[in-house]
Motif scaffolding. Structure first.
Motif, PDB file in Angstrom:
ATOM      1  N   PHE A   1      75.422  11.103  50.355  1.00  0.00           N
ATOM      2  CA  PHE A   1      74.484  12.389  50.751  1.00  0.00           C
ATOM      3  C   PHE A   1      73.649  12.859  49.830  1.00  0.00           C
ATOM      4  N   ASP A   2      74.500  13.246  48.800  1.00  0.00           N
ATOM      5  CA  ASP A   2      73.731  13.985  47.508  1.00  0.00           C
ATOM      6  C   ASP A   2      74.340  13.385  46.173  1.00  0.00           C
ATOM      7  N   ILE A   3      73.757  12.523  45.606  1.00  0.00           N
ATOM      8  CA  ILE A   3      74.077  12.242  44.114  1.00  0.00           C
ATOM      9  C   ILE A   3      73.606  12.974  43.013  1.00  0.00           C
ATOM     10  N   ARG A   4      74.121  13.923  42.455  1.00  0.00           N
ATOM     11  CA  ARG A   4      73.550  14.957  41.749  1.00  0.00           C
ATOM     12  C   ARG A   4      73.297  14.270  40.408  1.00  0.00           C
ATOM     13  N   THR A   5      74.248  14.196  39.442  1.00  0.00           N
ATOM     14  CA  THR A   5      74.286  13.677  38.086  1.00  0.00           C
ATOM     15  C   THR A   5      74.789  12.009  37.963  1.00  0.00           C
ATOM     16  N   MET A   6      73.936  11.254  37.531  1.00  0.00           N
ATOM     17  CA  MET A   6      74.505   9.951  37.301  1.00  0.00           C
ATOM     18  C   MET A   6      74.488   9.710  35.606  1.00  0.00           C
TER      19      MET A   6
ATOM     20  N   ILE B   1      71.727  11.736  33.663  1.00  0.00           N
ATOM     21  CA  ILE B   1      70.464  11.935  34.169  1.00  0.00           C
ATOM     22  C   ILE B   1      70.586  12.793  35.493  1.00  0.00           C
ATOM     23  N   THR B   2      70.078  13.921  35.723  1.00  0.00           N
ATOM     24  CA  THR B   2      70.347  14.811  37.043  1.00  0.00           C
ATOM     25  C   THR B   2      69.348  14.107  38.232  1.00  0.00           C
ATOM     26  N   SER B   3      69.581  14.780  39.268  1.00  0.00           N
ATOM     27  CA  SER B   3      68.572  14.112  40.404  1.00  0.00           C
ATOM     28  C   SER B   3      67.047  14.449  40.091  1.00  0.00           C
ATOM     29  N   GLY B   4      66.885  15.616  39.302  1.00  0.00           N
ATOM     30  CA  GLY B   4      65.726  16.304  39.042  1.00  0.00           C
ATOM     31  C   GLY B   4      64.797  15.623  37.962  1.00  0.00           C
ATOM     32  N   GLY B   5      65.723  14.621  37.191  1.00  0.00           N
ATOM     33  CA  GLY B   5      65.242  13.764  36.013  1.00  0.00           C
ATOM     34  C   GLY B   5      65.437  14.496  34.589  1.00  0.00           C
ATOM     35  N   SER B   6      66.244  15.479  34.467  1.00  0.00           N
ATOM     36  CA  SER B   6      66.686  15.786  33.290  1.00  0.00           C
ATOM     37  C   SER B   6      67.633  14.977  32.583  1.00  0.00           C
ATOM     38  N   THR B   7      67.524  14.581  31.343  1.00  0.00           N
ATOM     39  CA  THR B   7      68.385  13.757  30.537  1.00  0.00           C
ATOM     40  C   THR B   7      69.059  14.348  29.598  1.00  0.00           C
ATOM     41  N   LYS B   8      70.236  13.782  28.918  1.00  0.00           N
ATOM     42  CA  LYS B   8      70.829  14.098  27.756  1.00  0.00           C
ATOM     43  C   LYS B   8      71.290  12.747  27.245  1.00  0.00           C
TER      44      LYS B   8
ATOM     45  N   SER C   1      67.175   6.198  33.097  1.00  0.00           N
ATOM     46  CA  SER C   1      66.204   6.580  34.368  1.00  0.00           C
ATOM     47  C   SER C   1      66.966   6.095  35.720  1.00  0.00           C
ATOM     48  N   ARG C   2      66.221   6.596  36.699  1.00  0.00           N
ATOM     49  CA  ARG C   2      66.971   6.678  37.977  1.00  0.00           C
ATOM     50  C   ARG C   2      65.928   6.536  39.173  1.00  0.00           C
ATOM     51  N   ASP C   3      66.451   5.935  40.120  1.00  0.00           N
ATOM     52  CA  ASP C   3      65.440   5.445  41.423  1.00  0.00           C
ATOM     53  C   ASP C   3      66.237   6.440  42.533  1.00  0.00           C
ATOM     54  N   ASN C   4      65.851   7.411  42.841  1.00  0.00           N
ATOM     55  CA  ASN C   4      66.758   8.319  43.824  1.00  0.00           C
ATOM     56  C   ASN C   4      66.658   7.622  45.218  1.00  0.00           C
ATOM     57  N   ALA C   5      65.307   6.906  45.438  1.00  0.00           N
ATOM     58  CA  ALA C   5      65.458   6.211  46.802  1.00  0.00           C
ATOM     59  C   ALA C   5      66.276   5.022  46.881  1.00  0.00           C
ATOM     60  N   LEU C   6      66.421   4.472  45.993  1.00  0.00           N
ATOM     61  CA  LEU C   6      67.497   3.288  45.719  1.00  0.00           C
ATOM     62  C   LEU C   6      68.802   3.590  45.185  1.00  0.00           C
TER      63      LEU C   6
ATOM     64  N   ASN D   1      78.819   6.322  36.181  1.00  0.00           N
ATOM     65  CA  ASN D   1      79.330   7.366  36.732  1.00  0.00           C
ATOM     66  C   ASN D   1      78.426   7.874  37.623  1.00  0.00           C
ATOM     67  N   ALA D   2      79.059   8.493  38.848  1.00  0.00           N
ATOM     68  CA  ALA D   2      78.023   9.285  39.840  1.00  0.00           C
ATOM     69  C   ALA D   2      78.976  10.554  40.151  1.00  0.00           C
ATOM     70  N   ASP D   3      78.190  11.763  40.107  1.00  0.00           N
ATOM     71  CA  ASP D   3      78.902  13.128  40.639  1.00  0.00           C
ATOM     72  C   ASP D   3      78.212  13.216  42.234  1.00  0.00           C
ATOM     73  N   HIS D   4      78.956  13.235  43.029  1.00  0.00           N
ATOM     74  CA  HIS D   4      78.227  13.343  44.417  1.00  0.00           C
ATOM     75  C   HIS D   4      78.767  14.424  45.135  1.00  0.00           C
ATOM     76  N   GLN D   5      78.066  14.820  45.957  1.00  0.00           N
ATOM     77  CA  GLN D   5      78.459  16.052  46.853  1.00  0.00           C
ATOM     78  C   GLN D   5      78.214  15.448  48.254  1.00  0.00           C
ATOM     79  N   ASP D   6      79.061  15.645  49.305  1.00  0.00           N
ATOM     80  CA  ASP D   6      78.875  15.493  50.504  1.00  0.00           C
ATOM     81  C   ASP D   6      78.701  16.478  51.406  1.00  0.00           C
ATOM     82  N   LEU D   7      78.242  16.079  52.629  1.00  0.00           N
ATOM     83  CA  LEU D   7      77.601  17.018  53.735  1.00  0.00           C
ATOM     84  C   LEU D   7      78.373  18.221  53.628  1.00  0.00           C
ATOM     85  N   LEU D   8      79.588  18.332  53.475  1.00  0.00           N
ATOM     86  CA  LEU D   8      80.641  19.600  53.512  1.00  0.00           C
ATOM     87  C   LEU D   8      80.649  20.367  52.162  1.00  0.00           C
ATOM     88  N   GLY D   9      79.948  19.626  51.325  1.00  0.00           N
ATOM     89  CA  GLY D   9      79.950  20.451  49.815  1.00  0.00           C
ATOM     90  C   GLY D   9      81.000  19.871  49.153  1.00  0.00           C
TER      91      GLY D   9
END
Length: 120
Positions: free
Chosen positions: A29-34, A51-58, A70-75, A96-104
């Motif tokens: 549903f929503d992968i926040r940080t990878m 990297i966040t879904s908005g492209g911020s990196t550390k 880097s990330r390809d959000n569409a893929l 690693n992926a930080d995911h949030q589902d439809l219910l939060g």
């Protein structure tokens, strides 16, 4: 559930390059940080880059200027371009992926790991 599959590890000489990929699949549903972590023998797992879904990196300081995340959000895929590799970069690299589902509901998912070995 989210599954992560890494690829791209291998053996390379010092100074060489490798590119790791990690593709997420499943009920996404929503992968926040990878992120990429690594664990060398006898050492704790450490964060390499994120990297966040908005492209911020550390990055961890030891890879700054050499690695690029880097990330390809569409893929739903994250990459780690590793240049100027050093023997001390040898480790198993985990996605690693930080995911949030439809219910939060948040979930933390890991790939199986891919070995990176840098010879001197």
């Amino acid at each position: 559930q989210v599954q992560l599959v890494e690829s791209g590890g291998g053996l390379v000489q010092a100074g060489g390059s490798l590119r790791l990929s990690c593709a997420a699949s499943g009920l996404i549903f929503d992968i926040r940080t990878m992120a990429w972590y690594r664990q060398a023998p006898g050492k704790q797992r450490e964060l390499v880059a994120a990297i966040t879904s908005g492209g911020s990196t550390k990055y961890v300081s030891s890879v700054k200027g050499r690695f690029t995340i880097s990330r390809d959000n569409a893929l739903n895929t994250v990459y780690l371009q590793m240049n100027s590799l050093k023997p001390e970069d040898t480790a198993v690299y985990y996605c690693n992926a930080d995911h949030q589902d439809l219910l939060g509901v948040r979930g933390d998912y890991w790939g199986q790991g891919t070995q990176v070995t840098v010879s001197s």
